[in-house]
Design an enzyme around this catalytic site. Structure first.
Site, PDB file in Angstrom:
ATOM      1  N   GLU A  66       6.394 -15.558   4.899  1.00  6.38           N
ATOM      2  CA  GLU A  66       6.838 -14.737   3.760  1.00  6.38           C
ATOM      3  C   GLU A  66       5.649 -14.055   3.084  1.00  6.38           C
ATOM      4  O   GLU A  66       5.744 -12.902   2.654  1.00  6.38           O
ATOM      5  CB  GLU A  66       7.631 -15.607   2.774  1.00  6.38           C
ATOM      6  CG  GLU A  66       8.962 -16.046   3.384  1.00  6.38           C
ATOM      7  CD  GLU A  66       9.747 -16.999   2.503  1.00  6.38           C
ATOM      8  OE1 GLU A  66       9.209 -18.075   2.174  1.00  6.38           O
ATOM      9  OE2 GLU A  66      10.886 -16.668   2.139  1.00  6.38           O
ATOM     10  N   GLU A 109      12.768 -23.030   7.568  1.00  4.62           N
ATOM     11  CA  GLU A 109      13.276 -23.718   6.378  1.00  4.62           C
ATOM     12  C   GLU A 109      14.588 -24.453   6.624  1.00  4.62           C
ATOM     13  O   GLU A 109      14.842 -25.528   6.076  1.00  4.62           O
ATOM     14  CB  GLU A 109      13.465 -22.721   5.228  1.00  4.62           C
ATOM     15  CG  GLU A 109      12.164 -22.277   4.554  1.00  4.62           C
ATOM     16  CD  GLU A 109      11.503 -21.075   5.234  1.00  4.62           C
ATOM     17  OE1 GLU A 109      11.839 -20.771   6.401  1.00  4.62           O
ATOM     18  OE2 GLU A 109      10.641 -20.449   4.592  1.00  4.62           O
TER      19      GLU A 109
END
Ligand code: 3HC
Ligand code: NAI
Length: 697
Positions: A105, A125
């Site tokens: 990210e 995740e």
């Protein structure tokens, strides 16, 4: 800046460097350091472009998982990445190792990305019960399109740098020094007059595509494949926001959904599973400076189901391995079996013909113990019979070089007695693989009473080399996993006598999350194995330990599971699909009648309590006896060897999450109703009464 993030100037290029071992996780110090460094570079008029590079073995591997569940500290990662993206000077992330989760990210909030060819990138995740919470669900679809982003985010699997280049996640592949490559790339951007290029502002990959159809398809797939999981559906909803909402609102939606996942019990269980696996390899009393022996050559005794699988594990790790069999026919058959196993991988497309030949070249067959004089480790996997094992270990003792590790794959025999067949019990250890040995990740490393530290440390290192999850355990009947599963198997058969059916009980446990129910499992391994254990127990156990009789009745009727086409289920020729066995109800009714039990309807909750609490009670006894080092090790064994659902954390974590007082109270009731097997573990009683958890130990 900070200890872990530094800012350097190389002419017009600012280099932001992260150094937070072991994996550059984005804890508060890194977040602060990144924010301050990027702000300072932005404010410095002499800086024209910014390069982000990481020290150590990897780019940032994600948010700091240890911070989950604790009060959040500012700046949060979303604020940091939004700040990086908003910068006016072109920024370049230089990726090596694994850019995962929050790490990716950060990278996609930089304006350009370059990577070593060996690097991998991904958003894992979901494997921790989460979704990417720092813009990943909004920015990745803008780079690779909604369908591909959904695949990556819902599977959590990383992609290679080459694929990332093809998809447009990275702009170029590099070689050599990371900082130099980053600076060169930034200088080239400046020379070409390229400025900031914000991922969040892009829509080219979102436009003109039926994104709604991709979302609907993924939603349906998730409902079918992982109906009990909390985060995958939310991953899909977050990605949906990437094309239905403007960026700022999409980011807000992502944050809400991330928050829901963060507080979910599944997230806590999955993070427990992650850390427990890493903790399991640590042996509390093993001195830190214990030397580890070199392992360059291996031997396996017995080329049956397990022996061949174990030999394949060594060959896959590049270690030459000799399989010793009783005759030249058996030896050749073992080699054929190894080739067939690899052949199946080739058929599936997961292995090339060339790789098959290379691996087979590492496996040889022998019949003479003298040929084992150069191996560093040998794993015995002959019949489960003490007399046979004795002969094997005496021969190994006579033929193996000093310092060779003599391991047994026994699943139930006394390792100390096996070690006593040799004059070097300190070199004997158990390496308990699970079937199929080349597939299953779990390895129980059995510590005998005389196993030396050096041999134990080397056995753990062998497990790592073979890419296994190794868990040290002590000697007892069945070690940890099988000793516990016996309790569970027995209780599920008692439930059949009380009124349950295989379909119902397997169904309830699958809904709980288990990969397979106990009866499908029994059919797979063959009822004769369970029956042999039962017969042994009938001869040795005191009378108050009653045993179910279903297996005996089924064996009498010739129903031994898949191998006879009939067991708890019916199997059509050549098929493994379980169908209802029409002969079973009569057998179940006869068994109930014989026990004087009136068959009744069982609830789902009752089925779970009777089976899973049986695991927990035995786990507590195992813990108290020191057979397992810690409750989380037991969880690791169950998650990796028995298909226990990771989102429940393992049986011991599950017990902690229900509350040990509740579990204990129920076990006391079962003790009253069902007798000796259910005697509560003293440790469970103690912890329950003190209001503590297994994890507190
Ligand atoms: N946070 C904190 N510690 C971490 C960590 C993380 N994200 N990732 C790894 N570690 C720790 C491990 O616990 C271990 O610690 P130990 O030495 O004290 O036991 C150490 O780093 C080394 O880890 P491994 O033993 O796993 O080392 P490997 O080299 O085998 O693997 C890895 C490295 C591929 C990075 C692997 O550790 C991994 O997959 N880590 C998790 C990656 C991940 O899930 N990232 C996403 C996090 S969630 C997130 O980013 C949310 C965001 O969207 C907001
Ligand atoms: P198997 O019956 O498939 O293979 C045993 C092999 O050993 C046969 O090929 C036989 O020819 C060979 N053998 C017998 N005596 C020998 C000797 N003296 N010297 C050399 N070779 C000899 O058995 P399997 O299932 O592979 O089990 C082997 C061991 O692994 C047992 O101790 C078993 O308890 C253990 N184990 C089995 C698991 C399973 O699921 N099958 C799982 C974990 C452990």
């Amino acid at each position: 800046m900070s200890d872990v993030v530094t800012l350097e100037r190389h002419g017009a290029i600012a280099v932001v460097r992260v150094n937070n071992p072991p994996v550059n996780a984005l804890g508060i110090a890194v977040r602060e350091g990144l924010q301050n460094s990027f702000n300072a570079a932005e404010a410095d008029p002499a800086v024209k472009a910014i390069v982000l590079v990481c020290e150590g073995s990897t780019f940032m591997a994600g948010a700091d998982i240890k911070e989950f569940g604790k009060p959040p500290k500012s700046p949060g990662l979303p604020e940091v990445v939004n700040g990086i993206e908003a910068g006016t000077k072109p920024s370049v992330a230089v990726i090596h190792g694994t850019a995962l989760g929050g790490g990716l990210e950060v990278a996609v909030s930089c304006h350009y990305r370059i990577a070593l060819k060996s690097a991998k990138v991904g958003l894992p995740e979901v494997k921790l019960g989460l979704l990417p919470g720092a813009g990943g669900t909004q920015r990745l679809p803008r780079l690779v399109g909604v369908a591909k982003a959904l695949d990556m985010i819902v599977s959590g699997d990383p992609i290679s740098a080459s694929e990332a280049l093809e998809l447009g996640v990275v702009d170029a592949l590099i070689e050599g020094d990371l900082t130099a490559a980053g600076i060169a790339y930034a200088e080239q951007l400046l020379a070409e007059g390229k400025g900031a290029r914000r991922t969040g502002e892009r829509t080219d990959k979102l436009d003109g595509v039926d994104n709604a159809a991709a979302v609907a398809a993924k939603r349906a797939e998730v409902s079918k494949k992982t109906p009990g999981l909390f985060s995958p559906q939310r991953c899909v909803s977050a990605v949906e926001a990437a094309f239905t909402l403007p960026l700022a609102e999409g980011l807000k939606r992502e944050r809400e959904l991330f928050g829901e996942c963060l507080v979910s019990p599944q997230r806590a269980a999955l993070v427990h599973a992650f850390f427990s696996e890493r903790q399991a390899s640590k042996i509390d009393d093993l001195p830190k400076d214990t030397p580890v022996r070199e392992i360059n050559r291996a031997g396996v005794i017995g080329g049956g189901t397990m022996g061949v699988g174990i030999a394949i594990c060594f060959a896959n790790a590049g270690i030459p391995v000799k399989i010793l069999e009783i005759s030249s026919e058996a030896r050749d058959k073992a080699l054929e079996r190894a080739r067939d196993t690899y052949g199946m991988s080739v058929k599936r497309g997961s292995l090339t013909e060339d790789a098959l030949e290379k691996r087979m070249a590492l496996i040889s067959g022998i019949t003479d113990y003298a040929d084992l004089n150069d191996v560093d480790v040998v794993v015995e996997a002959v019949f489960e019979d003490m007399g046979v094992k004795q002969k094997v270990f005496e021969a190994l003792d006579a033929n193996c070089k000093p310092g060779a590790i003599l391991a047994s794959n026994t699943s139930s025999l006394d390792l100390n007695a096996i070690a006593a067949f040799t004059k070097r019990p300190e070199d004997v250890v158990g390496l308990h693989f699970f079937s199929p040995a080349n597939v299953m990740r779990l390895l129980e490393v059995v510590r005998g009473a005389k196993t030396s530290f050096e041999v134990l440390a080397t056995a753990m290192a062998i497990g790592k080399k073979l890419k296994k999850v190794s868990v040290p355990v002590g000697v007892c009947d069945g070690f940890v996993g099988n000793r516990m599963v016996f309790q569970y198997g027995r209780e599920s058969e008692f439930l059949l006598e009380e009124g349950g059916t295989p379909d119902q009980i397997d169904g309830v446990l699958r809904k709980f999350g288990l990969a397979m129910g106990p009866f499908a499992m029994r059919d797979l391994s063959g009822l004769d194995i369970g029956l042999a254990i039962r017969t042994r127990q009938r001869q040795t156990l005191p009378a108050e330990f009653k045993l179910p009789t279903i297996l005996d009745k089924m064996a009498e009727a010739g129903m031994l599971g898949q191998k006879t086409g009939k067991g708890f289920y019916l199997y059509e020729k050549g098929s493994r699909a379980p169908l209802t066995n029409p002969e079973l109800p009569a057998i179940l009714e006869a068994a109930s009648k014989q026990q004087g039990i009136e068959r009744r309807q069982l609830t789902d909750e009752y089925i779970i309590e009777r089976t899973i609490y049986a695991l927990i009670n035995e786990g507590a006894k195992i813990l108290e006896e020191g057979i397992a080092q810690r409750s989380s090790d037991i969880d690791v064994i169950y998650l990796n060897g028995y298909g226990f659902p990771a989102h429940q954390g393992g049986p011991m974590f599950y017990a902690d999450s229900i509350g040990l007082d509740r579990v204990y109270a129920r076990i006391c009731e079962f003790h009253q109703q069902h007798g000796a097997w259910w005697k509560p573990a003293p440790l469970l009683e103690k912890l329950a009464k003190e209001g503590r958890k297994f994890a507190d130990l």
